[in-house]
Design an enzyme around this catalytic site. Structure first.
Site, PDB file in Angstrom:
ATOM      1  N   CYS A 162     -31.857  -5.291 -34.144  1.00 15.91           N
ATOM      2  CA  CYS A 162     -31.427  -4.919 -35.484  1.00 15.91           C
ATOM      3  C   CYS A 162     -32.371  -3.878 -36.086  1.00 15.91           C
ATOM      4  O   CYS A 162     -31.952  -2.932 -36.742  1.00 15.91           O
ATOM      5  CB  CYS A 162     -31.359  -6.161 -36.375  1.00 15.91           C
ATOM      6  SG  CYS A 162     -30.571  -5.816 -37.958  1.00 15.91           S
ATOM      7  N   THR A 205      -6.821   3.946 -10.657  1.00 17.83           N
ATOM      8  CA  THR A 205      -8.287   4.059 -10.730  1.00 17.83           C
ATOM      9  C   THR A 205      -8.727   5.241 -11.594  1.00 17.83           C
ATOM     10  O   THR A 205      -7.995   6.205 -11.788  1.00 17.83           O
ATOM     11  CB  THR A 205      -8.878   4.202  -9.324  1.00 17.83           C
ATOM     12  OG1 THR A 205      -8.223   5.284  -8.667  1.00 17.83           O
ATOM     13  CG2 THR A 205      -8.692   2.939  -8.519  1.00 17.83           C
ATOM     14  N   ASN A 226       3.833   5.925  -7.281  1.00 20.05           N
ATOM     15  CA  ASN A 226       2.396   6.142  -7.445  1.00 20.05           C
ATOM     16  C   ASN A 226       2.148   7.562  -7.940  1.00 20.05           C
ATOM     17  O   ASN A 226       2.120   8.499  -7.167  1.00 20.05           O
ATOM     18  CB  ASN A 226       1.690   5.880  -6.109  1.00 20.05           C
ATOM     19  CG  ASN A 226       0.194   6.084  -6.213  1.00 20.05           C
ATOM     20  OD1 ASN A 226      -0.311   6.536  -7.239  1.00 20.05           O
ATOM     21  ND2 ASN A 226      -0.513   5.753  -5.147  1.00 20.05           N
ATOM     22  N   CYS A 286     -22.588  -6.704 -38.334  1.00 14.74           N
ATOM     23  CA  CYS A 286     -22.131  -5.852 -37.221  1.00 14.74           C
ATOM     24  C   CYS A 286     -21.962  -6.627 -35.915  1.00 14.74           C
ATOM     25  O   CYS A 286     -21.359  -6.140 -34.975  1.00 14.74           O
ATOM     26  CB  CYS A 286     -23.090  -4.687 -37.022  1.00 14.74           C
ATOM     27  SG  CYS A 286     -24.653  -5.152 -36.248  1.00 14.74           S
ATOM     28  N   CYS A 291      -2.904   8.213  -8.071  1.00 10.04           N
ATOM     29  CA  CYS A 291      -4.050   8.327  -7.180  1.00 10.04           C
ATOM     30  C   CYS A 291      -4.887   9.541  -7.586  1.00 10.04           C
ATOM     31  O   CYS A 291      -4.389  10.661  -7.591  1.00 10.04           O
ATOM     32  CB  CYS A 291      -3.550   8.482  -5.749  1.00 10.04           C
ATOM     33  SG  CYS A 291      -4.828   8.188  -4.547  1.00 10.04           S
ATOM     34  N   LYS A 348       0.862  -1.190   0.000  1.00 10.97           N
ATOM     35  CA  LYS A 348       0.000   0.000   0.000  1.00 10.97           C
ATOM     36  C   LYS A 348       0.898   1.240   0.000  1.00 10.97           C
ATOM     37  O   LYS A 348       1.875   1.301   0.755  1.00 10.97           O
ATOM     38  CB  LYS A 348      -0.886  -0.029   1.251  1.00 10.97           C
ATOM     39  CG  LYS A 348      -1.697   1.234   1.507  1.00 10.97           C
ATOM     40  CD  LYS A 348      -2.923   1.328   0.629  1.00 10.97           C
ATOM     41  CE  LYS A 348      -3.601   2.692   0.808  1.00 10.97           C
ATOM     42  NZ  LYS A 348      -4.631   2.947  -0.209  1.00 10.97           N
ATOM     43  N   LYS A 394       3.727   3.801 -11.937  1.00  7.64           N
ATOM     44  CA  LYS A 394       2.312   3.444 -12.066  1.00  7.64           C
ATOM     45  C   LYS A 394       1.551   4.605 -12.691  1.00  7.64           C
ATOM     46  O   LYS A 394       1.610   5.729 -12.193  1.00  7.64           O
ATOM     47  CB  LYS A 394       1.729   3.081 -10.696  1.00  7.64           C
ATOM     48  CG  LYS A 394       0.272   2.622 -10.780  1.00  7.64           C
ATOM     49  CD  LYS A 394      -0.141   1.888  -9.528  1.00  7.64           C
ATOM     50  CE  LYS A 394      -1.591   1.468  -9.587  1.00  7.64           C
ATOM     51  NZ  LYS A 394      -1.972   0.672  -8.432  1.00  7.64           N
TER      52      LYS A 394
END
Ligand SMILES: Cc1cc2nc3c(=O)[nH]c(=O)nc-3n(C[C@H](O)[C@H](O)[C@H](O)COP(=O)(O)OP(=O)(O)OC[C@H]3O[C@@H](n4cnc5c(N)ncnc54)[C@H](O)[C@@H]3O)c2cc1C
Ligand SMILES: Cc1cc2nc3c(=O)[nH]c(=O)nc-3n(C[C@H](O)[C@H](O)[C@H](O)COP(=O)(O)O)c2cc1C
Ligand code: SF4
Ligand code: SF4
Ligand code: SF4
Lengths: 485, 436
Positions: free
Chosen positions: B351, B200, B131, B390, B134, B45, B172
């Site tokens: 369709c 994220t 990092n 398609c 974030c 972490k 990252k």
């Protein structure tokens, strides 16, 4: 008039067919993947159920089958014949959310079927041979479970089976619409491929003396099951057309379906699961009427509710509070003389004097439960101890009997339960034997709770399987106690 | 049994499955549990000056009965002291020498970055992850995605780190940029050894329509969060591929974003990842999921005859090319298997209203019973001349393998948009007529 083979085969087909891939995927995704899941605790062999279901969800079918087989070598049979409603599925948390439980049995079948057809190597874990030998008497689920576990622990194992093929009642006694013989044969092949040796048509005590086994092997496991069906003990019992349920079912598994003769009006005497299997199969094979006769009431029957429902759905008849007193007819049965019964003050059935009546039948199937093999084995191993009910006495944790080096499990010990209980017994005994021969204490459960033993996690049902009806009864007792107290 | 071991820029792990920097990688206790379960590596972490978190931190997107298809969080980096984190890394590394432990770092000044690098080295970590991704809370302090979104600043900071780096450095990346290859190239220019992505994605998952407050509500007020979980996988795959394709990036990749099982992982590897990282799926089901990831990937590699997971890496990268290079003469068409069709008509309406009006509903008269159990139901029928291939009908059809897309031979040689433009310009062909 017997039905044609084709319709008979249709009538005897699988009552719970295999899932299509999409059905399996939807059902597998419905499983919550519970942690320390109650379904594992309710499986006597402690299969990691969320583990194998998750693998179906990710499309890893071989891995899924491996998870099942590591815990239960007869996983394919059990998937079909287990009374899942009172075992794993009965414990599923979905029921607590008032939803249908995950169809664990059918998912288990899906994985083991796919695996069986791929003929893939399951890569089951196996230890190096340790040079020790174990003899297993009987080739039923108990011995198969024990042998597969022992061979994986490194033992040389030989199974002695008096019948034509190994499998025990799982081969010759299960209702055909639950499982055809091929499934058992495939399992036996898997076990043979693991290295277990089979000697069929070899009866221990007749073709091979027990002493020889006790001398030549490091341990002996007795997985001999139960004996013949109990007699009715009424006049005319030996007449043609009066058969034992087990003999009738055995024929279905050994002869082409169109060659099996079934009466037009069939009486089945007894009301356990065997009686239900007999009556539904008689009906499906073409009997016009197939009727269960039971000396007590509907509420006393020992058959599982869903088995009873199945028989009713098949159109079978039920005559309660009635007992047979005589089989009528010359050489062949033409009917039964019966008498009404009622529940006496002590709760037992008692006859109602003067209530005799006759009914025509051309076939009578006896399904009164099986005898124990007590007398045979008392002779074969005089030191062997039995309990009051005639069951072989042993340590339920290790399978160790009162006799050194002799272990036991399955129907012979529990008096007749399910295939899965026999497999679990066999597995436990394998570990008992391993502990004795390696001088190490019996190790913990094979499928430990993933938390270990901390924090109240119960882990697998292998050590202490729960049965849902027992749990429910306990829950109700407690709740009622509280309500009144 | 295939060889699953992997080597990302000198960081070795027995398998490519790493716990991503996040709540599951917060403590030594969790690290032990993760490695006991079988994870090959763990990115700690993010360590930095301890922050203060709010209570109420996550919210989710639930879809049609499935919980947590996407997860959103407003948590910050580690709220434990720098000393505690490095002490625990040291302890874990001692007990698990064969597994990879990567220290995720976040700092501000050059001195502080240098100090964090020294501490990482002292702790015995196999590498560090910077990092810069974030998306909330930290940018306001000039850290996290505020850096990741500014390639020049990022290149400078990576440069600071590389001045003292003695163990591999992974950068990252934040996905909250218009073109992911720009920060990836900046990482390369700064001297990084590898990149990991994605962090994220900016998100609001839902609004509570009774309180009129977005989730997660911190006493009636919310904030932009970071989105992850199965829902972000397609976005992550796209960004991983962009970096894998770009010769100017040319760095080993640790793929992250929505990985829940071995199949997801295999896709990231096929698109160029060396290792993969998982956060949300662990938050949902626990470390135990790695057992099937290992097992499933192993069986898959065996089934494909691949000896090592490295054989899988990048196999699908070249399959994704610029649109202009695709063959304009390739044609496919929908085909319905009437033995499977259940007559729901979803293909027809999809369709008809949503695509190219290429499915007709015809009367079953004279053509048997029609689909499904009820007699007289009309039959969906592909109008071959109108079907543009398609895939929509096949995507909506609820029955597996009921609608398949089949290749149709046009008898024409392949021709891409680029070639088409050349031929048009040189007068070698006339323009393909527009649809009515
Ligand atoms: C009609 C019927 C239906 C059933 N249906 C189900 C069901 O749907 N689901 C379910 O889970 N269970 C069912 N059961 C129960 C299940 O079949 C048994 O619990 C299980 O087979 C017990 O296994 P076992 O190995 O202990 O004994 P068995 O299966 O009885 O096997 C014992 C074996 O030992 C052999 N043997 C005995 N003595 C000797 C000897 N001296 N030498 C060599 N071999 C010997 C026998 O030939 C036999 O093969 C059913 C039982 C019956 C009778
Ligand atoms: C609650 C939460 C906290 C996170 N904290 C960090 C962090 O401290 N450092 C970091 O680099 N990434 C952090 N992440 C991002 C994850 O490492 C990962 O990049 C992202 O969640 C996508 O992967 P997933 O879909 O497997 O969750 C966090 C994610 C979540 C959900
Ligand atoms: S209890 Fe039910 S939902 Fe939970 S793991 Fe078992 S089968 Fe799945
Ligand atoms: S998951 Fe744990 S920390 Fe989070 S709200 Fe629930 S109990 Fe509290
Ligand atoms: S969507 Fe599929 S199942 Fe439904 S009508 Fe069309 S072809 Fe049939």
């Amino acid at each position: 008039m017997p039905l044609k083979a084709k319709t008979r085969r249709d009538a005897m087909q699988d009552i719970a067919p295999r899932y299509h891939p999409q059905e399996a995927s939807v059902e597998a995704h419905r499983c919550l993947y519970c942690f320390d899941a109650p379904c594992i605790m309710a499986c006597p062999t402690g299969i990691d159920i969320p583990g194998f279901i998750k693998k179906i969800a990710t499309g890893n079918l071989v891995g899924s089958a491996r998870v099942i087989l590591e815990s239960n070598i007869l996983g394919a049979s059990c998937a079909r014949v287990c009374p899942t409603e009172v075992l794993c599925e009965g414990a599923c948390v979905m029921l607590d959310r008032d939803e249908k439980p995950i169809k664990i049995g059918r998912l288990q079948r899906y994985a083991t079927d796919a695996f069986g057809e791929q003929k893939a190597n399951p890569f089951l874990k196996k230890m190096k041979p340790n040079g020790k030998k174990v003899a297993l008497v009987g080739g039923g689920p108990a011995s198969l479970g024990c042998a597969a576990e022992l061979v994986r622990l490194g033992y040389q194992t030989t199974v002695f089976e008096k019948d034509m093929e190994p499998g025990g009642l799982n081969r010759y006694g299960i209702a055909y619409y639950k499982m055809p013989p091929e499934v058992v044969q495939r399992e036996v092949k898997l076990i043979r491929d693991l290295g277990v040796e089979f000697r069929t048509q070899t009866e221990v005590g007749k073709d091979v003396p027990v002493e020889k086994l006790r001398k030549e092997y490091d341990a002996v496991f007795l997985g001999v099951g139960l004996g013949r069906t109990h007699r009715l003990g009424i006049p005319g019992e030996e007449k043609g057309g009066v058969v034992e349920a087990l003999e009738f079912i055995r024929l279905i598994h050994t002869k082409p379906l169109h060659e099996i003769s079934v009466g037009k009006r069939v009486a089945v005497i007894g009301c356990g699961n065997t009686a239900i299997d007999a009556v539904t199969q008689a009906k499906r094979l073409g009997a016009k009427e197939a009727i269960i006769l039971y000396r007590r009431g509907e509420e006393n029957m020992s058959a599982y509710p869903y088995e009873y429902q199945l028989a009713k759905k098949d159109g079978c008849g039920f005559i309660f509070h009635t007992a047979p007193v005589e089989v009528l007819g010359d050489k062949r049965v033409t009917g039964l003389r019966m008498i009404r019964t009622r529940t006496g003050k002590d709760g037992k059935a008692e006859i109602v004097p003067g209530s005799e009546f006759e009914e025509p039948f051309d076939m009578v199937i006896k399904a009164l439960g099986q005898e124990k093999q007590t007398s045979i084995w008392k002779k074969l191993i005089p030191e062997l101890k039995f309990d009051v009910a005639g069951r072989i006495e042993c340590d339920r944790r290790t399978g160790q009997t009162s006799v050194a080096k002799v272990f036991s499990g399955g129907d012979a010990v529990n008096g007749g339960r399910e295939v899965v209980n026999a497999v679990a017994d066999g597995k436990k005994a394998a570990h008992g034997i391993h502990a004795m021969l390696s001088g190490k204490p019996v190790s913990g459960p094979l499928q430990a709770s993933r938390l270990g033993h901390r924090d109240g996690a119960k882990g697998s049902g292998f050590l202490q399987p729960i049965r849902v009806p027992d749990l429910e009864a306990a829950y109700n007792r407690e709740r009622n106690g509280k309500l009144h107290g | 049994m295939a060889d699953l071991s992997c080597n990302l820029a000198g960081i070795h792990s027995p398998n490519p499955f790493w716990v991503a920097s996040g709540p599951p990688a917060n403590t030594a206790y969790q690290c032990h549990r993760a490695f006991e379960a079988g994870w090959g590596g763990l990115v700690w972490k993010t360590i930095g000056e301890p922050i203060v978190n709010v209570s109420s931190r996550y919210s989710s997107l639930d879809l049609y009965g499935n919980r947590m298809v996407g997860l959103n969080n407003i948590e910050l980096i580690s709220d434990r002291s720098i000393e505690t984190n490095f002490r625990e890394i040291k302890e874990c590394k001692k007990r698990w020498p064969q597994r990879a432990i990567i220290a995720s770092l976040m700092a501000d000044t050059r001195e502080n970055w240098h100090e964090m690098m020294q501490r990482s080295l002292d702790s015995g970590a196999d590498g560090v992850e910077l990092n810069f991704g974030c998306p909330h809370g930290m940018c306001e302090r000039g850290m996290g995605s505020a850096v990741g979104q500014n390639p020049d600043v990022m290149e400078k900071i990576v440069g600071w780190v590389m001045e003292v780096a003695q163990i591999p450095v992974i950068v990252k990346l934040t996905p909250n940029v218009a073109d992911i290859t720009r920060p990836a190239r900046a990482a390369k220019k700064g001297g990084a050894n590898a990149i990991s992505l994605i962090n994220t994605i900016n998100s609001i998952t839902q609004v509570n329509l009774d309180t009129m407050c977005a989730e997660p509500s911190v006493g009636g007020r919310s904030a932009h969060g970071g989105y992850c979980g199965p829902a972000v996988k397609p976005i992550a795959l796209n960004m991983v591929h962009s970096c894998a394709m770009d010769p100017e990036v040319g760095l080993p990749i640790s793929g992250i974003g929505g990985i829940s099982n071995w199949k997801d992982a295999a896709e990231f590897i096929a698109l160029g990842s060396t290792s993969v990282q998982v956060c949300t799926a662990i938050m949902h089901y626990g470390f135990r999921i790695v057992e099937d990831m290992i097992d499933g990937l192993n069986d898959f590699l065996d089934a494909k005859g691949m000896k090592s997971v490295n054989d899988l890496r990048g196999l699908a990268v070249q399959s994704v090319q610029k649109w202009e290079t695709l063959d304009l003469h390739y044609k496919r068409m929908a085909r319905i298997d009437y033995d499977k069709c259940i007559g729901c008509n979803l293909c027809y309406i999809a369709c008809e209203d949503g695509a190219h009006q290429a499915i007709a509903m015809v009367s079953p008269n004279g053509q048997g019973l029609g689909p499904g159990r009820l007699p007289g139901k009309s039959i969906p029928k592909i109008k071959e001349e109108a079907c543009v291939g398609c895939n929509l009908c096949a995507l909506v059809c609820p029955v597996e393998k009921c609608i398949t897309m089949v290749d149709i031979s046009t008898g024409l040689d392949p021709m891409s948009w680029e070639e088409y433009q050349v031929r048009l310009a040189s007068g070698k062909m006339k323009a393909i007529p527009a649809h009515d």
